[in-house]
Design a protein around this motif. Sequence first.
Motif, PDB file in Angstrom:
ATOM      1  N   GLN A 127       0.849  -1.189   0.000  1.00 27.45           N
ATOM      2  CA  GLN A 127       0.000   0.000   0.000  1.00 27.45           C
ATOM      3  C   GLN A 127       0.894   1.251   0.000  1.00 27.45           C
ATOM      4  N   ALA A 128       0.507   2.247  -0.792  1.00 28.50           N
ATOM      5  CA  ALA A 128       1.189   3.548  -0.776  1.00 28.50           C
ATOM      6  C   ALA A 128       0.247   4.569  -0.158  1.00 28.50           C
ATOM      7  N   VAL A 129       0.824   5.562   0.488  1.00 25.70           N
ATOM      8  CA  VAL A 129       0.033   6.597   1.158  1.00 25.70           C
ATOM      9  C   VAL A 129       0.255   7.930   0.443  1.00 25.70           C
ATOM     10  N   VAL A 130      -0.838   8.633   0.154  1.00 28.58           N
ATOM     11  CA  VAL A 130      -0.749   9.946  -0.492  1.00 28.58           C
ATOM     12  C   VAL A 130      -0.210  10.948   0.517  1.00 28.58           C
ATOM     13  N   SER A 131       0.963  11.542   0.216  1.00 32.50           N
ATOM     14  CA  SER A 131       1.551  12.530   1.121  1.00 32.50           C
ATOM     15  C   SER A 131       1.326  13.958   0.636  1.00 32.50           C
ATOM     16  N   VAL A 132       1.146  14.132  -0.672  1.00 35.58           N
ATOM     17  CA  VAL A 132       0.887  15.466  -1.240  1.00 35.58           C
ATOM     18  C   VAL A 132      -0.151  15.318  -2.341  1.00 35.58           C
ATOM     19  N   PHE A 133      -1.161  16.167  -2.316  1.00 36.19           N
ATOM     20  CA  PHE A 133      -2.107  16.274  -3.428  1.00 36.19           C
ATOM     21  C   PHE A 133      -2.514  17.740  -3.537  1.00 36.19           C
ATOM     22  N   VAL A 171       1.176  15.147  -7.312  1.00 37.71           N
ATOM     23  CA  VAL A 171       0.876  14.040  -6.398  1.00 37.71           C
ATOM     24  C   VAL A 171       2.194  13.419  -5.941  1.00 37.71           C
ATOM     25  N   GLU A 172       2.305  13.208  -4.621  1.00 39.43           N
ATOM     26  CA  GLU A 172       3.430  12.459  -4.069  1.00 39.43           C
ATOM     27  C   GLU A 172       2.877  11.346  -3.193  1.00 39.43           C
ATOM     28  N   LEU A 173       3.526  10.180  -3.281  1.00 39.73           N
ATOM     29  CA  LEU A 173       3.102   9.028  -2.489  1.00 39.73           C
ATOM     30  C   LEU A 173       4.328   8.395  -1.855  1.00 39.73           C
ATOM     31  N   THR A 174       4.128   7.775  -0.703  1.00 41.56           N
ATOM     32  CA  THR A 174       5.210   7.034  -0.057  1.00 41.56           C
ATOM     33  C   THR A 174       4.798   5.578   0.088  1.00 41.56           C
ATOM     34  N   VAL A 214       3.389  21.380 -18.512  1.00 43.08           N
ATOM     35  CA  VAL A 214       2.342  21.606 -19.508  1.00 43.08           C
ATOM     36  C   VAL A 214       2.631  20.808 -20.760  1.00 43.08           C
ATOM     37  N   GLN A 215       3.886  20.782 -21.179  1.00 45.17           N
ATOM     38  CA  GLN A 215       4.217  20.133 -22.435  1.00 45.17           C
ATOM     39  C   GLN A 215       4.305  18.616 -22.310  1.00 45.17           C
ATOM     40  N   ASN A 216       4.698  18.123 -21.137  1.00 45.37           N
ATOM     41  CA  ASN A 216       5.056  16.706 -21.048  1.00 45.37           C
ATOM     42  C   ASN A 216       4.064  15.842 -20.278  1.00 45.37           C
ATOM     43  N   GLN A 217       3.143  16.455 -19.533  1.00 39.38           N
ATOM     44  CA  GLN A 217       2.276  15.643 -18.679  1.00 39.38           C
ATOM     45  C   GLN A 217       0.808  15.986 -18.898  1.00 39.38           C
ATOM     46  N   LYS A 218       0.342  15.851 -20.134  1.00 38.22           N
ATOM     47  CA  LYS A 218      -1.062  16.141 -20.429  1.00 38.22           C
ATOM     48  C   LYS A 218      -1.919  14.959 -19.977  1.00 38.22           C
ATOM     49  N   GLN A 219      -2.100  14.822 -18.673  1.00 43.18           N
ATOM     50  CA  GLN A 219      -2.892  13.701 -18.164  1.00 43.18           C
ATOM     51  C   GLN A 219      -3.785  14.174 -17.038  1.00 43.18           C
ATOM     52  N   SER A 220      -4.914  13.504 -16.912  1.00 43.34           N
ATOM     53  CA  SER A 220      -5.866  13.805 -15.849  1.00 43.34           C
ATOM     54  C   SER A 220      -5.628  12.824 -14.695  1.00 43.34           C
ATOM     55  N   LEU A 221      -5.596  13.332 -13.472  1.00 45.88           N
ATOM     56  CA  LEU A 221      -5.371  12.491 -12.301  1.00 45.88           C
ATOM     57  C   LEU A 221      -6.657  12.420 -11.477  1.00 45.88           C
ATOM     58  N   PRO A 222      -6.880  11.311 -10.807  1.00 48.14           N
ATOM     59  CA  PRO A 222      -8.074  11.205  -9.956  1.00 48.14           C
ATOM     60  C   PRO A 222      -7.946  12.127  -8.748  1.00 48.14           C
ATOM     61  N   VAL A 223      -9.071  12.453  -8.159  1.00 54.27           N
ATOM     62  CA  VAL A 223      -9.056  13.271  -6.941  1.00 54.27           C
ATOM     63  C   VAL A 223      -8.665  12.385  -5.762  1.00 54.27           C
ATOM     64  N   LEU A 224      -7.623  12.800  -5.058  1.00 52.77           N
ATOM     65  CA  LEU A 224      -7.109  12.036  -3.927  1.00 52.77           C
ATOM     66  C   LEU A 224      -7.090  12.917  -2.691  1.00 52.77           C
ATOM     67  N   THR A 225      -6.920  12.293  -1.527  1.00 51.21           N
ATOM     68  CA  THR A 225      -6.799  13.047  -0.279  1.00 51.21           C
ATOM     69  C   THR A 225      -5.513  12.630   0.422  1.00 51.21           C
ATOM     70  N   VAL A 226      -4.908  13.599   1.094  1.00 50.77           N
ATOM     71  CA  VAL A 226      -3.677  13.313   1.832  1.00 50.77           C
ATOM     72  C   VAL A 226      -3.981  12.294   2.927  1.00 50.77           C
ATOM     73  N   GLY A 227      -3.149  11.261   3.041  1.00 48.96           N
ATOM     74  CA  GLY A 227      -3.352  10.192   4.004  1.00 48.96           C
ATOM     75  C   GLY A 227      -4.066   8.986   3.430  1.00 48.96           C
ATOM     76  N   GLN A 228      -4.631   9.146   2.228  1.00 45.28           N
ATOM     77  CA  GLN A 228      -5.348   8.039   1.592  1.00 45.28           C
ATOM     78  C   GLN A 228      -4.378   6.934   1.197  1.00 45.28           C
ATOM     79  N   SER A 229      -4.771   5.688   1.397  1.00 48.53           N
ATOM     80  CA  SER A 229      -3.967   4.530   1.002  1.00 48.53           C
ATOM     81  C   SER A 229      -4.426   4.022  -0.361  1.00 48.53           C
ATOM     82  N   ILE A 230      -3.452   3.703  -1.218  1.00 51.70           N
ATOM     83  CA  ILE A 230      -3.743   3.201  -2.568  1.00 51.70           C
ATOM     84  C   ILE A 230      -2.860   1.993  -2.808  1.00 51.70           C
ATOM     85  N   PRO A 231      -3.407   0.903  -3.289  1.00 51.09           N
ATOM     86  CA  PRO A 231      -2.574  -0.278  -3.556  1.00 51.09           C
ATOM     87  C   PRO A 231      -1.641  -0.045  -4.750  1.00 51.09           C
TER      88      PRO A 231
END
Length: 717
Positions: free
Chosen positions: A260-266, A415-418, A456-473
């Motif tokens: 599991q990874a934890v969202v540290s920055v969103f 987004v940053e995850l640990t 802007v030039q290199n990361q034309k992608q949409s990210l899901p809405v996350l919350t700090v502290g949320q766990s993601i597999p």
Amino acid sequence: MRVFLCEKPSQGRDVAAALGCNQQSDGALLGGNDAVTWGFGHVLSQANPEDYDPALKVWAYDTLPIVPSSWQMMVPADKKKQFKVIKNLLLKASEVVIATDADREGEVIGRELLDFVGYQGPVQRLWLSALDEASVRKALANLKPGQETEPLYWAGIGRSRADWLLGMNLTRLCSLLARDAGYRDVFSIGRVQTPTLRLVVERDVAIARFVSKPFFDVMAGFNGQFDAKWQVPDMLGDEAGRCLVRSSAESVVSQCQGQQAVVSVFETKRQKAKHPALFFLSALQKNMSSRYGYSAQQVLDTAQALYEKHKLTTYPRSDCAFLPMSQFDEVNEIVRGLAQVGEFSSWCQGADTALKSACWNDKKVAQSSHHAIIPTGKQPNLASLSEQERNIYTAIVQRYLAQFYPYAQDDATAVELTCGAHRFKTRGVVECVKGWRVILTSEGDADESQEGKGEVQNQKQSLPVLTVGQSIPVSSVRVMEKKTTPPAHFTEGTLLDAMANIARSENIPAQFKAILKETAGLGTEATRAAIIETLKKRGFIDAKGSGKSKKLMSSESGRALIGALPDEISNPVMTAIWEQSLDAIEKRTMTLDDFMQRQEGFVRAIVAKVKSGELQLTLPKHVEVSHPCPLCAQPMYSRKGKTTFWACANKEACGLILDNARGKPAAHQKCSCGKGVQIRKSGKEKSKFYWSCSAWKQGCTKRHFDDKGKMGALIGA
């Protein structure tokens, strides 16, 4: 009589039309108390060494250095007729208006004639940024006093004389040394061209010496929704933050797989993408090189035609990306003219001419002699333009109209995850407001916002809405093996950029970088294209490839020259500092005499050091390939002009020249006249050939049909 002195005939006709001077005269147009005349660029040129002393026609060590005690100008043979017209008008003039191009070189073209003729009367300056009728009339109503622009002349004369001193002396010195090493070519040295050549040589050497190294990225997938990249800890990364040890990357994979990874920055921020800057010459040249593969000289020539011939754009040799506020009143007129063109009409309809982007800046314009390159109010006829003219004009129009659209806006998400001890990061950008991108989406380089440009030039992608502290597999983790790549060979566009921004060069000592940031770089907007062309013509650099992939690479002689020269001559620091001195002359903080004393001292010191042996200019030994001349048996050597050709070394007695064919003299057969050789020539039809005698100037008129590549029947005697 008031005499208007223009730079070229077309410019003279435009000024004359606005003045009402419609009476034709030889080399001039007259009307009322006014006369308009013109040159063909420079009417005068610097005298050659042999014009000062006939003995200097022979190149020899003991005649160096050559330093004129008083500088002389001369009138070339092809300019004498027009010079006589100009001289006669200046002798009758009660007032002169210099109406040449509004820059340093234009000032020199006008004022060197006044000095040469000895004109002592009042002088005014016509300062033009565009040649359409409205712009000319506006400039005529606002003539500048002559003394305001006179320092441009001092700086221009200083540049010309410094170039002569350095070029004449060091070219002779290096060419004499080159002959001792077996080279037959002239080893040309120039105040700007030699440091520019050094940039290319150093890049080629860096590429040749480059050793590729593997490095390893780790990418983690999260629920199949997005990927994030492992952030290499300082103790595991190189100076660029890359992991060079596969086992370290594989360890991250084993520790994170299935965890599991934890969202540290969103964080999501709305970012404004600022309007792309208006074009100045170097920026236009770089853009056109990237998009179409046009050479710097092609872009300059085309931009000059759009300005001078078609009257569709403003003065092209500008180094400024801004416009004065006084021109804002002209916006509606320009946009109305563009709106009449089908290709531009939709862009014009969406433009809000009340908007003011950051391009309107009087302070920035005041730091330059010109403003940005923009369309004029003249309605264009695109069908009358060549493809190259149309492409360049359209790019200029796009940049201009983009200023009257809102900011483009994006939502940028970080987004940053640990995962245990490991950090992963990703960024996503979603366009929210298209803004000026409505016009520039097809431009290729877009030159987007200075804020977050890479994201802007290199990361034309949409990210899901996350919350700090949320766990993601962590659904997947993989090692991606990559390799470091060498720096790219220069293109004309990237070399122009390197010349203009010499302070960015990796080989510039740190103590000089701050100084160089304040200079104009290597050369000026008006001269850089010609410098690159000169290096190509002299065989120091070659353009390889075609179109967008065309690369500039140094030749054997170019590398040999830079390898032999001392740092004082080839280092970009020196010439950039000289350019700073010329700017100081323009600002009246340095005198022309002080500048010239420094240049004379520099040249004398270099020559003296070489003669004494203190400074060694050592060129590698060179054995030049030759072929025997079919007429006199003397060696023939390869030479470069517009194309490669072979010339007999016995120039005076023989002088035979043959075309180059696959690295050898072209096919030939001795002519029965005994004076020349028969050379295969193309006929009017592409598939037809004939053989013609090289001694046609000596009266031989023998011609032969071609018989499958061999000499056939005689068709003339």
